[in-house]
Design a protein around this motif. Structure first.
Motif, PDB file in Angstrom:
ATOM      1  N   LYS A 101       0.827  -1.205   0.000  1.00 19.80           N
ATOM      2  CA  LYS A 101       0.000   0.000   0.000  1.00 19.80           C
ATOM      3  C   LYS A 101       0.864   1.258   0.000  1.00 19.80           C
ATOM      4  O   LYS A 101       0.599   2.218  -0.743  1.00 19.80           O
ATOM      5  N   VAL A 102       1.909   1.265   0.815  1.00 21.45           N
ATOM      6  CA  VAL A 102       2.786   2.434   0.903  1.00 21.45           C
ATOM      7  C   VAL A 102       3.526   2.650  -0.414  1.00 21.45           C
ATOM      8  O   VAL A 102       3.619   3.778  -0.920  1.00 21.45           O
ATOM      9  N   THR A 104       2.638   1.716  -3.404  1.00 22.24           N
ATOM     10  CA  THR A 104       1.681   2.162  -4.423  1.00 22.24           C
ATOM     11  C   THR A 104       1.349   3.636  -4.238  1.00 22.24           C
ATOM     12  O   THR A 104       1.222   4.397  -5.213  1.00 22.24           O
ATOM     13  N   GLU A 105       1.252   4.052  -2.986  1.00 23.04           N
ATOM     14  CA  GLU A 105       0.906   5.441  -2.685  1.00 23.04           C
ATOM     15  C   GLU A 105       2.004   6.403  -3.109  1.00 23.04           C
ATOM     16  O   GLU A 105       1.721   7.500  -3.615  1.00 23.04           O
ATOM     17  N   ILE A 106       3.267   6.021  -2.933  1.00 22.78           N
ATOM     18  CA  ILE A 106       4.348   6.962  -3.234  1.00 22.78           C
ATOM     19  C   ILE A 106       4.820   6.882  -4.688  1.00 22.78           C
ATOM     20  O   ILE A 106       5.548   7.765  -5.143  1.00 22.78           O
TER      21      ILE A 106
END
Length: 317
Positions: A101-102, A104-106
């Motif tokens: 998730k992290v 993908t977010e950055i």
């Protein structure tokens, strides 16, 4: 000479906070991201402790500490945390879904040149390479707890890691005073955790199953490894109970290892649910700043008058 001078650490927990502090101490400009101000406050508190340690143990001056603080920024805004940075070190909890998730977010927030390194304890970089959006600029850079003393940095590629990424990451590790240890093949746990996790799991099994006390486990280990500063139960406290729980729970589930799952449940019930996070919170298997294993008499031969009490503990229950 590395060009990785502007660094972001994603996750200000036990090891993330150490990485951020040490990089800043070594001259890097560092942004620490975490999900809440509460988490950042815990990181700031830990940095205050590291300041005292660096003054007392590694010869830092008051000016060195002031300069270190000046290079640190704390934020809950992930976009501003990673914008314009040379290197992002991911140090979020050892939960695969959270790491994905992290990343993908950055992925859409990074400059084209930015490298990413994971500090994952036991997971492979290949598991997350595509999620980063830049597989060639991604690898593992794993540190040991107590980074200022245990200065190893394990470097592991995935099949798509570019050669110059590994060169830049290795140069960075050397610049911040680490001894780089390259992995010739992919390995869950690198060198360090390949032997450390089984050791800790075996020690925890002795506690979970009521075989021996934490103190006697550590006493045995410290006697047969003369000169080590602590035993495996003390190491649990240094690593932090949350990280230890995450690792044991994940691998216990993945390998259908019922004893490992029982060990994870023990940590959850007896430590996490009680707010005892280890050295970070001042309580774990030991109480800090004066853990029993640091007592000069911890490894001494006991008085003969204590024989009956010791013998009573050896009666089977």
């Amino acid at each position: 000479m590395s060009t990785l001078d502007k660094v972001t650490v994603l996750g200000g927990g036990v090891l993330g906070g150490q990485i951020a502090w040490h990089c800043a101490f070594k001259g890097k400009t560092v942004v620490i991201y975490d999900i809440s101000e509460e988490a950042l406050d815990r990181c700031r508190g830990a940095h205050g402790q590291y300041a005292s340690i660096y003054l007392a143990e590694i010869g830092a001056s008051e000016q060195d500490i002031a300069d270190t603080y000046a290079r640190l920024t704390y934020t809950t805004d992930i976009a501003s945390a990673v914008a314009g940075q040379d290197l992002v070190v991911e140090a979020v909890p050892e939960i695969p879904e959270l790491k994905t998730k992290v990343y993908t977010e950055i992925a859409g927030l990074l400059d084209a040149r930015t490298l990413i390194a994971t500090n994952s304890s036991t997971l492979l970089p290949r598991d997350f390479a595509e999620a980063t959006g830049r597989p060639g600029k991604y690898c593992a850079l794993h540190f040991a707890n107590l980074i200022w003393t245990l200065n190893v940095a394990e470097i592991m590629a995935h099949p798509g890691t570019a050669a110059d990424t590994l060169t830049h990451i290795t140069e960075f590790a050397i610049e911040i005073g680490m001894v780089p240890v390259p992995m010739h093949r992919e390995q869950n746990g690198y060198v360090l955790n390949t032997w450390l996790v089984p050791l800790l799991n075996a020690a925890q099994t002795l506690v979970t199953n009521g075989v021996a006390t934490p103190e006697d486990i550590d006493r045995t280990y410290m006697i047969v490894n003369r000169g080590v500063p602590r035993g495996p139960m003390g190491v649990f406290d240094v690593i932090g109970m949350k990280t230890a729980y995450d690792v044991l729970a994940y691998w216990g589930e993945r390998n259908d290892d019922q004893q490992m799952l029982a060990n994870a449940a023990y940590l959850k019930e007896n430590f996490l649910h009680q707010g005892k996070l280890g050295l970070q919170s001042g309580q774990g298997y030991y109480n800090y700043p004066d853990p029993a294993y640091a007592d000069p008499d911890f490894l001494s031969v006991p008085q003969i008058s204590s024989a009956s009490d010791i013998a009573a503990r050896a009666m089977l229950t």
